[in-house]
Design a protein around this motif. Structure first.
Motif, short mmCIF file in Angstrom:
data_model
loop_
_atom_site.label_atom_id
_atom_site.label_comp_id
_atom_site.label_asym_id
_atom_site.label_seq_id
_atom_site.Cartn_x
_atom_site.Cartn_y
_atom_site.Cartn_z
N VAL A 1 7.29 -5.35 -15.65
CA VAL A 1 6.80 -4.00 -15.31
C VAL A 1 7.90 -2.93 -15.47
CG1 VAL A 1 5.83 -2.57 -13.46
CG2 VAL A 1 5.09 -4.95 -13.72
N GLY A 2 9.12 -3.27 -15.00
CA GLY A 2 10.20 -2.27 -15.00
C GLY A 2 10.45 -1.68 -16.37
N ARG B 1 -0.53 -6.13 7.58
CA ARG B 1 -1.43 -6.50 8.68
C ARG B 1 -2.67 -7.24 8.17
NH1 ARG B 1 0.35 -2.44 12.40
NH2 ARG B 1 2.47 -2.09 11.71
N GLY C 1 7.97 -5.91 -2.16
CA GLY C 1 9.40 -5.71 -1.91
C GLY C 1 10.01 -6.85 -1.10
N ARG C 2 9.44 -8.07 -1.22
CA ARG C 2 10.01 -9.26 -0.55
C ARG C 2 10.18 -10.36 -1.58
NH1 ARG C 2 9.71 -9.26 5.14
NH2 ARG C 2 8.85 -7.29 5.83
N ARG D 1 0.83 -1.22 0.00
CA ARG D 1 0.00 0.00 0.00
C ARG D 1 0.85 1.26 0.00
NH1 ARG D 1 -2.22 -0.11 6.29
NH2 ARG D 1 -0.35 -1.04 7.15
N LEU E 1 -3.81 -13.51 4.46
CA LEU E 1 -3.36 -12.97 3.17
C LEU E 1 -3.36 -14.04 2.07
CD1 LEU E 1 -2.24 -10.45 1.71
CD2 LEU E 1 0.05 -11.24 2.29
P1 NAP Z 1 7.38 -0.19 0.08
O1 NAP Z 1 7.18 1.27 0.15
O2 NAP Z 1 8.41 -0.84 0.93
O3 NAP Z 1 5.96 -0.87 0.45
C1 NAP Z 1 5.85 -2.25 0.61
C2 NAP Z 1 4.42 -2.60 0.94
O4 NAP Z 1 4.36 -4.03 1.08
C3 NAP Z 1 3.92 -1.99 2.25
O5 NAP Z 1 2.62 -1.49 2.07
C4 NAP Z 1 3.93 -3.15 3.24
O6 NAP Z 1 2.88 -3.16 4.15
C5 NAP Z 1 3.71 -4.35 2.30
N1 NAP Z 1 4.30 -5.54 2.89
C6 NAP Z 1 5.57 -5.72 3.36
N2 NAP Z 1 5.72 -6.96 3.84
C7 NAP Z 1 4.53 -7.57 3.71
C8 NAP Z 1 4.05 -8.86 4.02
N3 NAP Z 1 4.82 -9.78 4.62
N4 NAP Z 1 2.76 -9.15 3.74
C9 NAP Z 1 1.97 -8.24 3.15
N5 NAP Z 1 2.36 -7.00 2.80
C10 NAP Z 1 3.62 -6.68 3.09
O7 NAP Z 1 7.65 -0.70 -1.39
P2 NAP Z 1 7.27 -0.03 -2.83
O8 NAP Z 1 8.08 1.19 -3.04
O9 NAP Z 1 5.80 0.01 -3.00
O10 NAP Z 1 7.87 -1.15 -3.79
C11 NAP Z 1 7.36 -2.47 -3.80
C12 NAP Z 1 8.21 -3.31 -4.73
O11 NAP Z 1 8.11 -2.80 -6.04
C13 NAP Z 1 9.72 -3.30 -4.41
O12 NAP Z 1 10.25 -4.58 -4.70
C14 NAP Z 1 10.28 -2.27 -5.36
O13 NAP Z 1 11.64 -2.52 -5.67
C15 NAP Z 1 9.41 -2.50 -6.54
N6 NAP Z 1 9.28 -1.33 -7.44
C16 NAP Z 1 9.35 -1.57 -8.77
C17 NAP Z 1 9.19 -0.55 -9.68
C18 NAP Z 1 9.21 -0.86 -11.16
O14 NAP Z 1 9.29 0.02 -11.99
N7 NAP Z 1 9.05 -2.14 -11.53
C19 NAP Z 1 9.00 0.76 -9.22
C20 NAP Z 1 8.88 1.00 -7.85
C21 NAP Z 1 9.01 -0.07 -6.98
P3 NAP Z 1 2.73 -2.07 5.35
O15 NAP Z 1 2.26 -0.82 4.68
O16 NAP Z 1 1.72 -2.68 6.25
O17 NAP Z 1 4.10 -1.92 5.95
#
Ligand code: NAP
Length: 283
Positions: free
Chosen positions: A262-263, A191, A210-211, A166, A195
């Motif tokens: 996606v990237g 949370r 991001g995992r 989110r 899931l």
């Molecule tokens: P982020 O800001 O770290 O957000 C991660 C989200 O995942 C948070 O909402 C978190 O929940 C949730 N999360 C973490 N652990 C979880 C779990 N065990 N179960 C369920 N939800 C969980 O990451 P982001 O910036 O959105 O990026 C996400 C991924 O996309 C990363 O791998 C990043 O490298 C990638 N990305 C790719 C591009 C592209 O162009 N392809 C661009 C941007 C990002 P909470 O809010 O509850 O903490």
């Protein structure tokens, strides 16, 4: 058999459309121009900058690189963005983040004029995504997710979509964009209870956690269309998504690969939005 939704195919179609629009703009004396603002020498930023430069050249978008030292002051950065706002020859601005921690990122990003906010970083652009209006632009990554689904002909209306993650950069805006296309959207996070069941029940899954490879076979089910936004590096140095691709392949109906999903589409969406900004500037 699982369909692999390769980003290259989407990029090819997008690039052809963008190049045609650039030709039209050139004929009207306009060269769509993107300013890329980089503070410091972060490796990720430099490699994205290089990739964006190549993609821009391919479609006829001009790039102006604005490089600032890591120790630049907040006020100097704000002045730089204000200068780009005032420069009629610049149509879009990409500002790499995160900024150094001593800089108030919220202040800096909101200085950017929404008309030039081609990566949807200002609050005004995000409000536009949430309200479904054309204020500013959507962030490129969520827009790339939707572009992929639409390119491969997946209808969103009436479908159950689950977005895992989110963040303001990916999860929240992509959820709003799917909702705007009449999907029934669940926005899951760390949370969320049950899931696995929540994700397994979806028609469309957007993984932005991001995992590395977290969404394994327990989360996935037959017939799903999976968009994997994750970019993670394993201890062995491999680049993997948030979805366990080996388990997904053979189970789900379709999935984007990492890398090559996606990237790669994100960069072309950026160019598309620069061209849109240039068009809006001349009407
Ligand atoms: P982020 O800001 O770290 O957000 C991660 C989200 O995942 C948070 O909402 C978190 O929940 C949730 N999360 C973490 N652990 C979880 C779990 N065990 N179960 C369920 N939800 C969980 O990451 P982001 O910036 O959105 O990026 C996400 C991924 O996309 C990363 O791998 C990043 O490298 C990638 N990305 C790719 C591009 C592209 O162009 N392809 C661009 C941007 C990002 P909470 O809010 O509850 O903490």
């Amino acid at each position: 058999m699982t369909r692999i939704l390769k980003g290259a195919e989407v990029v090819e179609a997008l690039n052809a459309r963008i190049a045609a629009e650039v030709e039209e703009l050139n004929a009207a004396g306009v060269v769509p121009t993107l300013a890329i603002v980089r503070v410091g020498e972060r490796g990720d930023d430099i490699s994205y900058e290089r990739g964006a430069g190549k993609r821009a050249e391919k479609v006829g978008v001009a790039v102006r690189n604005v490089l600032l030292p890591a120790e630049v002051s907040e006020d100097a950065l704000v002045s730089q963005i204000e200068a780009l706002n005032a420069d009629a020859s610049v149509h879009g601005v990409l500002l790499f983040r995160p900024l150094p921690v001593r800089i108030n990122e919220e202040r800096v990003r909101n200085v950017l004029a929404s008309a030039k906010d081609v990566d949807g970083i200002t609050d005004l652009s995000l409000a536009g995504v949430f309200a479904g209006t054309q204020t500013g632009f959507a962030p490129c990554t969520p827009a790339a997710c939707v572009e992929i689904l639409e390119h491969f002909g997946y209808r969103l209306e009436g479908k159950n979509a689950v977005v895992v993650g989110r963040s303001l950069v990916v999860g929240k805006p992509v959820a709003m964009m799917l909702l705007g296309r009449n999907a029934t959207v669940t926005l899951a996070h760390s949370r969320t209870a049950d899931l696995k069941q929540v994700v397994a029940a979806a028609d469309i899954v957007i993984a932005a956690v991001g995992r590395a490879e977290m969404l394994n076979g327990d989360y996935l089910s037959e017939g799903q269309v999976v968009i994997d936004v994750g970019i993670n590096v394993t201890e062995q140095g491999a680049l993997v998504g948030d979805v366990d691709f080996a388990h997904a392949e053979g189970t789900v109906a379709a999935i984007t690969p990492v890398p090559g999903g996606v990237g790669t589409v994100t960069t072309s969406v950026l160019m598309k939005q620069v061209v849109q900004a240039a068009r809006r500037s001349v009407v």
